[in-house]
Design a protein around this motif. Structure first.
Motif, PDB file in Angstrom:
ATOM      1  N   ALA A   1       0.847  -1.192   0.000  1.00 12.96           N
ATOM      2  CA  ALA A   1       0.000   0.000   0.000  1.00 12.96           C
ATOM      3  C   ALA A   1       0.881   1.239   0.000  1.00 12.96           C
ATOM      4  O   ALA A   1       1.990   1.240   0.540  1.00 12.96           O
ATOM      5  CB  ALA A   1      -0.902  -0.009   1.227  1.00 12.96           C
ATOM      6  N   ILE A   2       0.391   2.295  -0.614  1.00 12.81           N
ATOM      7  CA  ILE A   2       1.143   3.532  -0.661  1.00 12.81           C
ATOM      8  C   ILE A   2       1.291   4.096   0.750  1.00 12.81           C
ATOM      9  O   ILE A   2       0.404   3.934   1.604  1.00 12.81           O
ATOM     10  CB  ILE A   2       0.449   4.537  -1.598  1.00 12.81           C
TER      11      ILE A   2
ATOM     12  N   ASP B   1       2.477   9.933   1.664  1.00  8.44           N
ATOM     13  CA  ASP B   1       2.346  10.165   0.220  1.00  8.44           C
ATOM     14  C   ASP B   1       0.877  10.287  -0.167  1.00  8.44           C
ATOM     15  O   ASP B   1       0.508  11.159  -0.968  1.00  8.44           O
ATOM     16  CB  ASP B   1       2.990   9.020  -0.562  1.00  8.44           C
ATOM     17  N   MET B   2       0.044   9.426   0.401  1.00 13.40           N
ATOM     18  CA  MET B   2      -1.386   9.461   0.094  1.00 13.40           C
ATOM     19  C   MET B   2      -1.995  10.804   0.489  1.00 13.40           C
ATOM     20  O   MET B   2      -2.804  11.380  -0.254  1.00 13.40           O
ATOM     21  CB  MET B   2      -2.096   8.326   0.820  1.00 13.40           C
TER      22      MET B   2
ATOM     23  N   ILE C   1      -1.025  13.488  -2.049  1.00 14.34           N
ATOM     24  CA  ILE C   1      -1.742  13.324  -3.314  1.00 14.34           C
ATOM     25  C   ILE C   1      -3.200  13.743  -3.178  1.00 14.34           C
ATOM     26  O   ILE C   1      -3.751  14.455  -4.030  1.00 14.34           O
ATOM     27  CB  ILE C   1      -1.632  11.868  -3.801  1.00 14.34           C
ATOM     28  N   GLN C   2      -3.835  13.311  -2.097  1.00 13.95           N
ATOM     29  CA  GLN C   2      -5.240  13.673  -1.901  1.00 13.95           C
ATOM     30  C   GLN C   2      -5.418  15.176  -1.756  1.00 13.95           C
ATOM     31  O   GLN C   2      -6.424  15.740  -2.201  1.00 13.95           O
ATOM     32  CB  GLN C   2      -5.785  12.937  -0.680  1.00 13.95           C
TER      33      GLN C   2
ATOM     34  N   TYR D   1      -4.286   8.305 -17.731  1.00 12.01           N
ATOM     35  CA  TYR D   1      -5.462   8.666 -16.944  1.00 12.01           C
ATOM     36  C   TYR D   1      -6.622   8.887 -17.901  1.00 12.01           C
ATOM     37  O   TYR D   1      -6.419   9.099 -19.100  1.00 12.01           O
ATOM     38  CB  TYR D   1      -5.207   9.877 -16.052  1.00 12.01           C
TER      39      TYR D   1
ATOM     40  N   GLN E   1       3.817   2.833  -7.117  1.00 11.36           N
ATOM     41  CA  GLN E   1       2.745   3.144  -6.174  1.00 11.36           C
ATOM     42  C   GLN E   1       2.257   4.578  -6.352  1.00 11.36           C
ATOM     43  O   GLN E   1       1.051   4.845  -6.436  1.00 11.36           O
ATOM     44  CB  GLN E   1       3.239   2.955  -4.738  1.00 11.36           C
TER      45      GLN E   1
ATOM     46  N   ASP F   1       0.613   5.322  -9.853  1.00  8.87           N
ATOM     47  CA  ASP F   1      -0.685   4.644  -9.948  1.00  8.87           C
ATOM     48  C   ASP F   1      -1.745   5.421  -9.178  1.00  8.87           C
ATOM     49  O   ASP F   1      -2.860   5.638  -9.670  1.00  8.87           O
ATOM     50  CB  ASP F   1      -0.558   3.217  -9.404  1.00  8.87           C
ATOM     51  N   GLU F   2      -1.405   5.882  -7.990  1.00  8.81           N
ATOM     52  CA  GLU F   2      -2.378   6.614  -7.178  1.00  8.81           C
ATOM     53  C   GLU F   2      -2.729   7.956  -7.813  1.00  8.81           C
ATOM     54  O   GLU F   2      -3.896   8.346  -7.859  1.00  8.81           O
ATOM     55  CB  GLU F   2      -1.817   6.833  -5.771  1.00  8.81           C
TER      56      GLU F   2
ATOM     57  N   LYS G   1      -5.044   7.393 -10.892  1.00  7.50           N
ATOM     58  CA  LYS G   1      -6.418   7.034 -10.502  1.00  7.50           C
ATOM     59  C   LYS G   1      -7.177   8.246  -9.976  1.00  7.50           C
ATOM     60  O   LYS G   1      -8.335   8.487 -10.349  1.00  7.50           O
ATOM     61  CB  LYS G   1      -6.383   5.927  -9.447  1.00  7.50           C
ATOM     62  N   ASP G   2      -6.531   9.001  -9.084  1.00  9.04           N
ATOM     63  CA  ASP G   2      -7.200  10.165  -8.507  1.00  9.04           C
ATOM     64  C   ASP G   2      -7.441  11.243  -9.554  1.00  9.04           C
ATOM     65  O   ASP G   2      -8.474  11.916  -9.545  1.00  9.04           O
ATOM     66  CB  ASP G   2      -6.364  10.727  -7.349  1.00  9.04           C
TER      67      ASP G   2
END
Length: 346
Positions: free
Chosen positions: A83-84, A88-89, A92-93, A298, A323, A326-327, A330-331
């Motif tokens: 999992a990321i 980092d998550m 990105i969010q 994307y 990772q 990819d995130e 997707k986002d």
């Protein structure tokens, strides 16, 4: 077919070399306690891995480094499905919590975050403008036989180009052209307009204007001049900080590579959907022979819209980079699909 022991040794060598940029010897793996095998066993297995082309000897050291084949095998079979990282998550969010007025701002910030999180050079190819729909069309006379055509899409992208007419066209005829096009073509995808012009517009233009031939040629030029997707780079200096590229000649080659924007555009524009990793000579350009390129497409409404990419040395951190990219892809797909459907991004 590699044994479980050989797989573990290869994975350890690749990860160590990614982290240190120093050739790996059997004694160093034993000293650091990373493998539950004796030095002799590791040495023998490394000899087999070298014979099979997964690792190779450098000229300046007795240690071994992964070959392109070794990196390829690692990426295809040994990259972990972790999992990321939460940090980092969160970064990105945070990127997608803002209200962006301009698409270019989102693309630019996406590239910056990719580069910052990975310490590689990020490349983002903006959405395919042919997916956009025409919002408005204007022709502005700037001389007896010259006009500026202004094309605005529903995403807010604006294209303007100067054209020379084959014959003088009166202001009245220009106004009629603008009215006909805005009446017949607004809200159509740009990719459809080229086909709709002869079927739905030309007959009206022929009936209502005096210089049909000149107008027809003008519109063909306007709508065949495909709007260019934006390509954004970020973190170019990260490549220069890699130890592989510390020599003057290598730095010169890297700078030359980063200046080849058209080559980079063609390279990332023509990739398959999903995540792809190209290593060294797999990249069809001699300037990239010492690099790896990770790309991810994307989408907008399940159609490929653009590409994000990371460029680094073949010794790049594939696990972490895959990772992150990819995130972000997707986002970005979810964000753009929502905004395009709502018409909230320009």
């Amino acid at each position: 077919m590699l044994s479980e022991r050989q797989l573990l040794i290869l994975k350890t060598i690749v990860r160590n070399y990614i982290g240190t940029a120093k050739p790996i010897g059997s004694s160093s793996l034993v000293k650091e306690g990373q493998l539950p095998f004796s030095s002799a066993t590791i040495r023998n297995e490394m000899g087999i891995l070298e014979q099979q082309g997964f690792i190779e000897k450098t000229h300046s050291s007795s240690g071994r480094v992964p070959s392109e084949q070794g990196y390829r095998y690692y990426v295809d079979f040994l990259v972990g499905k972790m999992a990321i990282h939460p940090t980092d998550m969160q970064v990105i969010q945070q990127l997608f919590t803002h209200d962006y007025v301009e698409m270019e701002e989102l693309i630019r910030k996406s590239a910056t975050i990719l580069a910052d999180l990975t310490n590689y050079t990020a490349i983002v190819l903006g959405p395919n403008l042919q997916l956009n729909r025409l919002a408005s069309f204007q022709l502005i006379p700037i001389g007896e036989r010259q006009v500026v055509a202004i094309l605005v899409t529903t995403s807010g992208h604006v294209e303007n180009h100067r054209f020379t007419l084959e014959a003088a066209v009166s202001p009245t005829d220009i106004e009629r052209v603008v009215n006909i096009l805005n009446d017949k073509l607004v809200n159509l995808p740009l990719s459809d307009i080229k086909m709709r012009l002869p079927r739905e517009v030309n007959q009206l233009l022929k009936q209502q204007t005096n210089e049909f031939d000149a107008i027809q040629q003008l519109l063909q030029n306007v709508f065949h001049q495909t709007p260019q997707e934006k390509i954004v780079f970020s973190g170019q200096s990260h490549i220069l900080n890699q130890p592989e590229f510390s020599q003057t000649a290598q730095i010169r080659d890297v700078i030359k590579l980063l200046e080849q924007r058209d080559d980079v555009f063609e390279l990332v524009n023509d990739v398959p959907e999903g995540i792809n990793v190209m290593i060294g000579e797999e990249i069809s350009n001699d300037l990239f022979k010492d690099f790896s390129l990770i790309t991810s497409t994307y989408k907008v409404d399940n159609q490929k819209a653009g590409v994000i990419a990371l460029l680094g040395p073949t010794r790049m951190s594939y696990d972490h980079s895959i990772q992150v990219i990819d995130e972000v892809s997707k986002d970005l797909s979810r964000f753009l699909t929502t905004r395009y459907d709502e018409g909230n991004i320009n």
